[in-house]
Design a protein around this motif. Sequence first.
Motif, PDB file in Angstrom:
ATOM      1  N   THR A 179       0.867  -1.182   0.000  1.00 24.61           N
ATOM      2  CA  THR A 179       0.000   0.000   0.000  1.00 24.61           C
ATOM      3  C   THR A 179       0.905   1.233   0.000  1.00 24.61           C
ATOM      4  O   THR A 179       1.882   1.273   0.743  1.00 24.61           O
ATOM      5  N   ILE A 180       0.606   2.208  -0.863  1.00 19.40           N
ATOM      6  CA  ILE A 180       1.436   3.424  -0.921  1.00 19.40           C
ATOM      7  C   ILE A 180       0.669   4.593  -0.315  1.00 19.40           C
ATOM      8  O   ILE A 180      -0.467   4.877  -0.708  1.00 19.40           O
ATOM      9  N   VAL A 181       1.308   5.260   0.652  1.00 17.57           N
ATOM     10  CA  VAL A 181       0.657   6.365   1.362  1.00 17.57           C
ATOM     11  C   VAL A 181       1.553   7.603   1.363  1.00 17.57           C
ATOM     12  O   VAL A 181       2.743   7.507   1.660  1.00 17.57           O
ATOM     13  N   ASP A 182       0.963   8.730   1.045  1.00 18.40           N
ATOM     14  CA  ASP A 182       1.650  10.010   1.196  1.00 18.40           C
ATOM     15  C   ASP A 182       1.138  10.658   2.478  1.00 18.40           C
ATOM     16  O   ASP A 182       0.006  11.147   2.535  1.00 18.40           O
ATOM     17  N   ALA A 183       1.959  10.603   3.520  1.00 17.51           N
ATOM     18  CA  ALA A 183       1.559  11.145   4.831  1.00 17.51           C
ATOM     19  C   ALA A 183       2.453  12.327   5.199  1.00 17.51           C
ATOM     20  O   ALA A 183       2.716  12.589   6.367  1.00 17.51           O
ATOM     21  N   VAL A 204      -4.053   4.153  12.853  1.00 15.14           N
ATOM     22  CA  VAL A 204      -2.919   4.975  13.265  1.00 15.14           C
ATOM     23  C   VAL A 204      -3.129   6.445  12.909  1.00 15.14           C
ATOM     24  O   VAL A 204      -2.803   7.337  13.691  1.00 15.14           O
ATOM     25  N   THR A 205      -3.680   6.676  11.721  1.00 21.01           N
ATOM     26  CA  THR A 205      -3.700   8.055  11.210  1.00 21.01           C
ATOM     27  C   THR A 205      -5.058   8.725  11.322  1.00 21.01           C
ATOM     28  O   THR A 205      -5.171   9.920  11.071  1.00 21.01           O
ATOM     29  N   GLY A 206      -6.109   7.979  11.647  1.00 23.97           N
ATOM     30  CA  GLY A 206      -7.450   8.523  11.457  1.00 23.97           C
ATOM     31  C   GLY A 206      -7.800   8.417   9.983  1.00 23.97           C
ATOM     32  O   GLY A 206      -7.048   7.807   9.211  1.00 23.97           O
ATOM     33  N   PRO A 207      -8.938   9.018   9.572  1.00 22.10           N
ATOM     34  CA  PRO A 207      -9.429   8.833   8.212  1.00 22.10           C
ATOM     35  C   PRO A 207      -8.405   9.253   7.147  1.00 22.10           C
ATOM     36  O   PRO A 207      -7.747  10.280   7.297  1.00 22.10           O
ATOM     37  N   VAL A 208      -8.265   8.426   6.126  1.00 23.14           N
ATOM     38  CA  VAL A 208      -7.371   8.750   5.014  1.00 23.14           C
ATOM     39  C   VAL A 208      -8.223   8.918   3.753  1.00 23.14           C
ATOM     40  O   VAL A 208      -9.350   8.440   3.690  1.00 23.14           O
ATOM     41  N   THR A 209      -7.656   9.595   2.777  1.00 24.32           N
ATOM     42  CA  THR A 209      -8.309   9.695   1.472  1.00 24.32           C
ATOM     43  C   THR A 209      -7.692   8.636   0.566  1.00 24.32           C
ATOM     44  O   THR A 209      -6.477   8.476   0.545  1.00 24.32           O
ATOM     45  N   VAL A 210      -8.534   7.899  -0.131  1.00 22.94           N
ATOM     46  CA  VAL A 210      -8.032   6.907  -1.078  1.00 22.94           C
ATOM     47  C   VAL A 210      -8.148   7.495  -2.471  1.00 22.94           C
ATOM     48  O   VAL A 210      -9.233   7.765  -2.950  1.00 22.94           O
ATOM     49  N   ARG A 211      -7.005   7.709  -3.084  1.00 22.78           N
ATOM     50  CA  ARG A 211      -7.003   8.387  -4.367  1.00 22.78           C
ATOM     51  C   ARG A 211      -6.031   7.718  -5.336  1.00 22.78           C
ATOM     52  O   ARG A 211      -5.121   8.363  -5.849  1.00 22.78           O
ATOM     53  N   PRO A 212      -6.173   6.400  -5.538  1.00 24.84           N
ATOM     54  CA  PRO A 212      -5.231   5.769  -6.456  1.00 24.84           C
ATOM     55  C   PRO A 212      -5.472   6.319  -7.850  1.00 24.84           C
ATOM     56  O   PRO A 212      -6.594   6.472  -8.274  1.00 24.84           O
TER      57      PRO A 212
END
Length: 328
Positions: A179-183, A204-212
């Motif tokens: 999984t690739i994440v920009d945090a 860990v982060t709370g809600p993330v946006t999924v934008r593949p």
Amino acid sequence: MGSPRVLPADGDLGEASAVLRTGGLVAFPTETVYGLGANALDARAAARIFEAKQRPSFDPLITHLADAADLEPLVGPVSPAVAALAARFWPGPLTLIVDRPAEIPPIVTSGLDSMAVRVPDHEHARRLIAAAGVPVAAPSANRFGQLSPTRAEHVVRGLGAAVDMVLDGGPTRCGIESTIVDARGDHPVVLRLGALPVEELEKVTGPVTVRPGSSGQPVAPGTLAAHYAPRTPLRLVSGAGPVGAGRGYLAFRDRPAGDWAAVEVLSASGDLTEAAARLFDALHRLDAARVTEIVAEPVPDTGVGRAVNDRLRRAAATWDPAAHEQQV
Ligand code: TXA
Ligand code: MG
């Protein structure tokens, strides 16, 4: 095409690490898929990856480290979210976006100021990187756009002598990519669905946006509409689809009725982790069965199932113009 040398991944890695240090290419197992490794500090070695994969130069590579403790010495201080994700999930199937350090030549990141980096959860991958003593750039060890390799045989068949050495560690555990994440910013964005479920990240982060697919430039390989493709046309169906002689079927848990030339069941017990682990292997086998078309059903769209469905949609998009439009 010629064949590369194949050595056991659990053996002595002195030779393999020397190949890496001297600018060669070594394919190695990770917990996700096999990677095609080169010294990430060496622009010419990285260039060989693009050549061997016939990969467009705009498609950046992931840099692999032996240990999470190697991150900050290489890239400097990272954001609190990046640090927290690395601490929780490394080693593991999570790739993080950080600023590209000056030591990493721009070819590795396709000219981007950012860099993708991860620590694989695989004993022998980490031993190899540690023995090489350099960060290792490694995309999946397949030709661009084709099925990812989950076994050493897939690498040998797909890349032949374009790779100097293949380390055989048997089938990979997760079976699909990280999984690739920009945090880096305030709000984490998932750039590629993968083996680490979004639900786990969010703990860990709370809600993330999924934008593949919308990481802008780079056009990420795994985020191109048409990718992860078998040679055989693949059609994604839900419910009733075409039945028939000559066709192959990729099922989630139940064998389909009807007269299929070949059937692959991803998980008879309905386990999504097992389905993900078997996905590319099943597609490789259906391809080898020389069926006229692969009919595939989606899996439940939860946990790692989302990444499986993402791969199936992209494999289908290679030939289905409608799916292509939908995904772009
Ligand atoms: O599980 C994996 O991640 C495997 C194993 C070998 O580690 N590697 C892998 O690499 O899947 P590859 O090259 O097949 O996919 C790398 C993805 C691409 O979608 C690429 O565009 C994206 O990472 N990527 C690399 N650098 C990036 C960056 N700076 N920003 C955004 N996306 C990036
Ligand atoms: Mg790939």
